[in-house]
Design an enzyme around this catalytic site. Structure first.
Site, PDB file in Angstrom:
ATOM      1  N   ARG A 161      -4.080   8.084  20.961  1.00  0.00           N
ATOM      2  CA  ARG A 161      -5.420   7.676  21.415  1.00  0.00           C
ATOM      3  C   ARG A 161      -5.252   6.621  22.496  1.00  0.00           C
ATOM      4  NH1 ARG A 161      -9.011   6.340  16.087  1.00  0.00           N
ATOM      5  NH2 ARG A 161      -9.592   4.569  17.363  1.00  0.00           N
ATOM      6  N   ARG A 172      -9.139  -4.752  20.642  1.00  0.00           N
ATOM      7  CA  ARG A 172      -9.849  -4.333  19.428  1.00  0.00           C
ATOM      8  C   ARG A 172      -9.663  -5.336  18.302  1.00  0.00           C
ATOM      9  NH1 ARG A 172      -6.909   0.947  18.770  1.00  0.00           N
ATOM     10  NH2 ARG A 172      -8.162   1.425  16.946  1.00  0.00           N
TER      11      ARG A 172
HETATM   12  P1  ADP Z   1     -11.076   1.567  15.290  1.00  0.00           P
HETATM   13  O1  ADP Z   1     -11.882   0.840  14.273  1.00  0.00           O
HETATM   14  O2  ADP Z   1      -9.714   1.930  14.797  1.00  0.00           O
HETATM   15  O3  ADP Z   1     -11.077   0.892  16.622  1.00  0.00           O
HETATM   16  P2  ADP Z   1     -13.087   3.660  15.398  1.00  0.00           P
HETATM   17  O4  ADP Z   1     -12.803   5.103  15.428  1.00  0.00           O
HETATM   18  O5  ADP Z   1     -13.818   3.116  14.233  1.00  0.00           O
HETATM   19  O6  ADP Z   1     -11.660   2.992  15.583  1.00  0.00           O
HETATM   20  O7  ADP Z   1     -13.876   3.224  16.712  1.00  0.00           O
HETATM   21  C1  ADP Z   1     -13.415   3.595  17.995  1.00  0.00           C
HETATM   22  C2  ADP Z   1     -14.246   2.887  19.074  1.00  0.00           C
HETATM   23  O8  ADP Z   1     -15.613   3.318  18.981  1.00  0.00           O
HETATM   24  C3  ADP Z   1     -14.308   1.371  18.967  1.00  0.00           C
HETATM   25  O9  ADP Z   1     -13.214   0.726  19.574  1.00  0.00           O
HETATM   26  C4  ADP Z   1     -15.631   1.082  19.698  1.00  0.00           C
HETATM   27  O10 ADP Z   1     -15.469   1.191  21.098  1.00  0.00           O
HETATM   28  C5  ADP Z   1     -16.505   2.240  19.263  1.00  0.00           C
HETATM   29  N1  ADP Z   1     -17.263   1.927  18.033  1.00  0.00           N
HETATM   30  C6  ADP Z   1     -17.123   2.541  16.824  1.00  0.00           C
HETATM   31  N2  ADP Z   1     -17.969   2.032  15.915  1.00  0.00           N
HETATM   32  C7  ADP Z   1     -18.658   1.048  16.559  1.00  0.00           C
HETATM   33  C8  ADP Z   1     -19.661   0.135  16.149  1.00  0.00           C
HETATM   34  N3  ADP Z   1     -20.133   0.102  14.895  1.00  0.00           N
HETATM   35  N4  ADP Z   1     -20.144  -0.739  17.075  1.00  0.00           N
HETATM   36  C9  ADP Z   1     -19.685  -0.742  18.338  1.00  0.00           C
HETATM   37  N5  ADP Z   1     -18.737   0.094  18.795  1.00  0.00           N
HETATM   38  C10 ADP Z   1     -18.216   0.985  17.910  1.00  0.00           C
END
Ligand code: ADP
Length: 219
Positions: A161, A172
């Site tokens: 990714r 992050r």
């Molecule tokens: P991770 O928690 O491992 O970064 P996720 O798959 O949960 O991976 O999320 C990937 C991306 O999607 C995040 O880095 C963000 O950009 C976006 N994202 C996901 N959930 C949210 C949220 N609740 N609020 C804001 N951005 C989000």
């Protein structure tokens, strides 16, 4: 109708939220709602939402509360969400947690499960993981050689990714500390938080979570 089972799985990126959510969603018969998956699907589809959020995801930044809250609210309208939901990656700001309280009303969050994993371990897990571009299956470093770039589940391409590149991992984890860690106090002060040691095998983590859910008479 029995009360809705609304659960949150919280934890740093790489803590194992996706793995646990998939298993728990099946065990409890409630849909796994991952805002990350919804957003990545939109990016892949190249639709209006996807075009808006693609560069934000790539950099590892957070999408705005307004966009994410609306996505979740829409997801709650679907038939399969009426028995409850397993939330993975949402809420991740206090603003989202407050919006969620508004969406669920009285029949609110039953438990917030925090997967506790040290930062060094999640950094190592994130930099070594690979995912299938087609079906989303995740591979740990130990399995990668065995599959040599092809998903053993669907035959799709297995890639890293872009938000698992080192710079995005740093962003992050910084965002997590700043925006998401305050949720531990938010749910802790409501008596809704349970912390589980995420630095053990996936089955042990699942057992601990299910024990906590059972002890509270939730399932
Ligand atoms: P991770 O928690 O491992 O970064 P996720 O798959 O949960 O991976 O999320 C990937 C991306 O999607 C995040 O880095 C963000 O950009 C976006 N994202 C996901 N959930 C949210 C949220 N609740 N609020 C804001 N951005 C989000």
């Amino acid at each position: 109708m029995s009360p809705r089972l609304n659960l949150i799985v919280l934890g740093k990126q790489g803590a194992g939220k996706g793995t646990q959510s998939t298993v728990l969603s099946e065990k409890y018969g409630i849909p796994h709602v991952s805002t990350g998956d919804i957003l990545r699907t939109a990016v892949k589809a190249g639709n209006e939402l996807g075009m808006k959020v693609a560069s934000i995801l790539e950099a590892g930044d957070l999408v705005s509360d307004d966009i994410v809250n609306q996505l979740v609210e829409e997801r709650f309208q679907q038939a399969d969400a009426q028995r409850g939901v397993l939330l993975d990656g949402f809420p991740r700001t206090i603003g989202q947690a407050e919006a969620l309280e508004g969406m669920l009303g009285e029949d609110g969050i039953k438990l917030c499960i925090n997967l506790d994993v040290p930062i060094d371990l999640v950094t190592q897990r994130l930099s070594s993981r690979r995912v299938c571009q087609e079906c989303g299956t995740t591979y740990k470093d130990a399995d990668i050689e065995a599959i040599s770039g092809t998903c053993s589940n669907c035959g799709g391409d297995v890639i890293q990714r872009t938000d698992d590149y080192p710079e995005a991992i740093r962003t992050r984890l910084m965002n997590y500390e700043r925006d998401t860690e305050p949720l531990l106090s938010f749910y802790g002060s409501r008596g809704l938080l349970v912390s589980v040691d995420g630095d053990q095998g996936p089955d042990e983590v699942t057992d601990e979570i299910m024990k906590a859910v059972h002890e509270r008479g939730l399932a």
